[in-house]
Design an enzyme around this catalytic site. Structure first.
Site, PDB file in Angstrom:
ATOM      1  N   CYS A  78       0.907  -1.250  -0.152  1.00  0.00           N
ATOM      2  CA  CYS A  78      -0.080   0.216   0.263  1.00  0.00           C
ATOM      3  C   CYS A  78       0.526   1.324   0.205  1.00  0.00           C
ATOM      4  O   CYS A  78       1.794   1.335  -0.666  1.00  0.00           O
ATOM      5  CB  CYS A  78      -1.317   0.409   0.875  1.00  0.00           C
ATOM      6  SG  CYS A  78      -2.239   0.999   0.885  1.00  0.00           S
ATOM      7  N   HIS A 170      -3.424  -4.840   1.952  1.00  0.00           N
ATOM      8  CA  HIS A 170      -3.404  -5.468   2.866  1.00  0.00           C
ATOM      9  C   HIS A 170      -2.539  -6.996   3.095  1.00  0.00           C
ATOM     10  O   HIS A 170      -3.418  -7.494   4.383  1.00  0.00           O
ATOM     11  CB  HIS A 170      -3.199  -4.808   3.718  1.00  0.00           C
ATOM     12  CG  HIS A 170      -3.058  -3.599   3.411  1.00  0.00           C
ATOM     13  ND1 HIS A 170      -2.497  -2.358   4.260  1.00  0.00           N
ATOM     14  CD2 HIS A 170      -3.825  -2.148   3.048  1.00  0.00           C
ATOM     15  CE1 HIS A 170      -2.183  -1.357   4.384  1.00  0.00           C
ATOM     16  NE2 HIS A 170      -3.224  -0.984   3.256  1.00  0.00           N
ATOM     17  N   GLU A 172      -0.791  -8.378   4.961  1.00  0.00           N
ATOM     18  CA  GLU A 172      -0.418  -8.473   6.420  1.00  0.00           C
ATOM     19  C   GLU A 172      -1.397  -8.390   7.602  1.00  0.00           C
ATOM     20  O   GLU A 172      -1.353  -8.933   9.040  1.00  0.00           O
ATOM     21  CB  GLU A 172       0.686  -7.667   6.936  1.00  0.00           C
ATOM     22  CG  GLU A 172       0.035  -5.782   6.910  1.00  0.00           C
ATOM     23  CD  GLU A 172       0.036  -5.086   6.088  1.00  0.00           C
ATOM     24  OE1 GLU A 172      -0.217  -6.133   5.131  1.00  0.00           O
ATOM     25  OE2 GLU A 172      -0.089  -4.101   6.214  1.00  0.00           O
TER      26      GLU A 172
HETATM   27  N1  GLN Z   1      -3.714   6.252   1.131  1.00  0.00           N
HETATM   28  C1  GLN Z   1      -2.821   6.353   1.575  1.00  0.00           C
HETATM   29  C2  GLN Z   1      -1.520   6.968   1.100  1.00  0.00           C
HETATM   30  O1  GLN Z   1      -1.535   7.628  -0.345  1.00  0.00           O
HETATM   31  C3  GLN Z   1      -1.919   4.401   1.094  1.00  0.00           C
HETATM   32  C4  GLN Z   1      -2.874   3.815   2.162  1.00  0.00           C
HETATM   33  C5  GLN Z   1      -2.657   2.414   2.820  1.00  0.00           C
HETATM   34  O2  GLN Z   1      -1.443   2.646   2.932  1.00  0.00           O
HETATM   35  N2  GLN Z   1      -3.199   1.719   3.556  1.00  0.00           N
HETATM   36  O3  GLN Z   1      -0.240   7.130   1.239  1.00  0.00           O
END
Ligand code: GLN
Length: 194
Positions: A78, A170, A172
């Site tokens: 992410c 995610h 994890e």
């Molecule tokens: N929206 C977040 C970003 O742009 C990422 C979201 C996440 O890691 N769950 O950094």
């Protein structure tokens, strides 16, 4: 063998848990001098602009980018995927810029900040992988050296390039440790997952 989990902010404890379930030792990374002892690094989800600022502040950004260029395996999830990207649409935020991918942040729209969906990730086998997406980015474009491992609704959400693995979701936060185990294969650790 020691796998570091960047622990400046975000979901680092969950990554440690998944890695421990794979039978490897982990350490929370906050200082550049810790990097030398690592065989690999995981960059968790969180908020990529904050993480970028903290990486600069803690003098970790260039140090990690150097090691990544030298071949240290890095797995970003992410916000971690965003940190790995060379190109972030509409943003000049600090990044490692190691992967030849163009990403869009918060790309799934305001109405679906968070959702779950089964993903087909062929390198993990036939069983679907539960993708948990939280204000997730997706990959808009990839360079020639990048393998696409998964898509959701025709959007690229998991990519691999040499020593680098990145997921927009995610892993994890699930009990499924197949993606972590796959990452450890990249690290050349004999995985001992249960
Ligand atoms: N929206 C977040 C970003 O742009 C990422 C979201 C996440 O890691 N769950 O950094």
């Amino acid at each position: 063998m020691l796998v570091g989990v960047l622990a400046l902010q975000g979901a680092f404890r969950e990554h440690q848990k998944a890695l421990k379930a794979c039978g490897v030792n982990t350490v929370q990374v906050r200082k550049p001098e810790q990097l030398d002892e690592l065989n690999a690094l995981v960059i968790p989800g969180g908020e990529s602009t904050t993480m970028g600022k903290l990486l600069l502040q803690f003098k970790l950004l260039d140090a990690i980018a150097d090691l990544g260029r030298k071949g240290m395996p890095i797995f970003g999830t992410c916000a971690g995927l965003i940190m790995l990207a060379k190109d972030i649409i509409g943003s000049d935020q600090p990044r490692l810029g190691l992967m030849d991918i163009k990403v869009e942040r918060n790309a799934f729209g305001r109405q679906v900040f968070s959702f779950e969906s089964e993903l087909d990730i062929p390198p993990l086998g036939a069983k679907p992988f539960q993708g948990i997406f939280i204000r997730a980015p997706y990959v808009v474009d990839v360079g020639p050296g990048v393998d696409i491992w998964a898509e959701y609704n025709s959007k690229i959400v998991c990519v691999k390039q040499d020593n680098l693995l990145a997921a927009a979701f995610h892993p994890e936060l699930t009990e499924d440790i197949r993606l972590h185990r796959k990452f450890l294969e990249i690290v050349n650790i004999e995985p001992k997952c249960i």
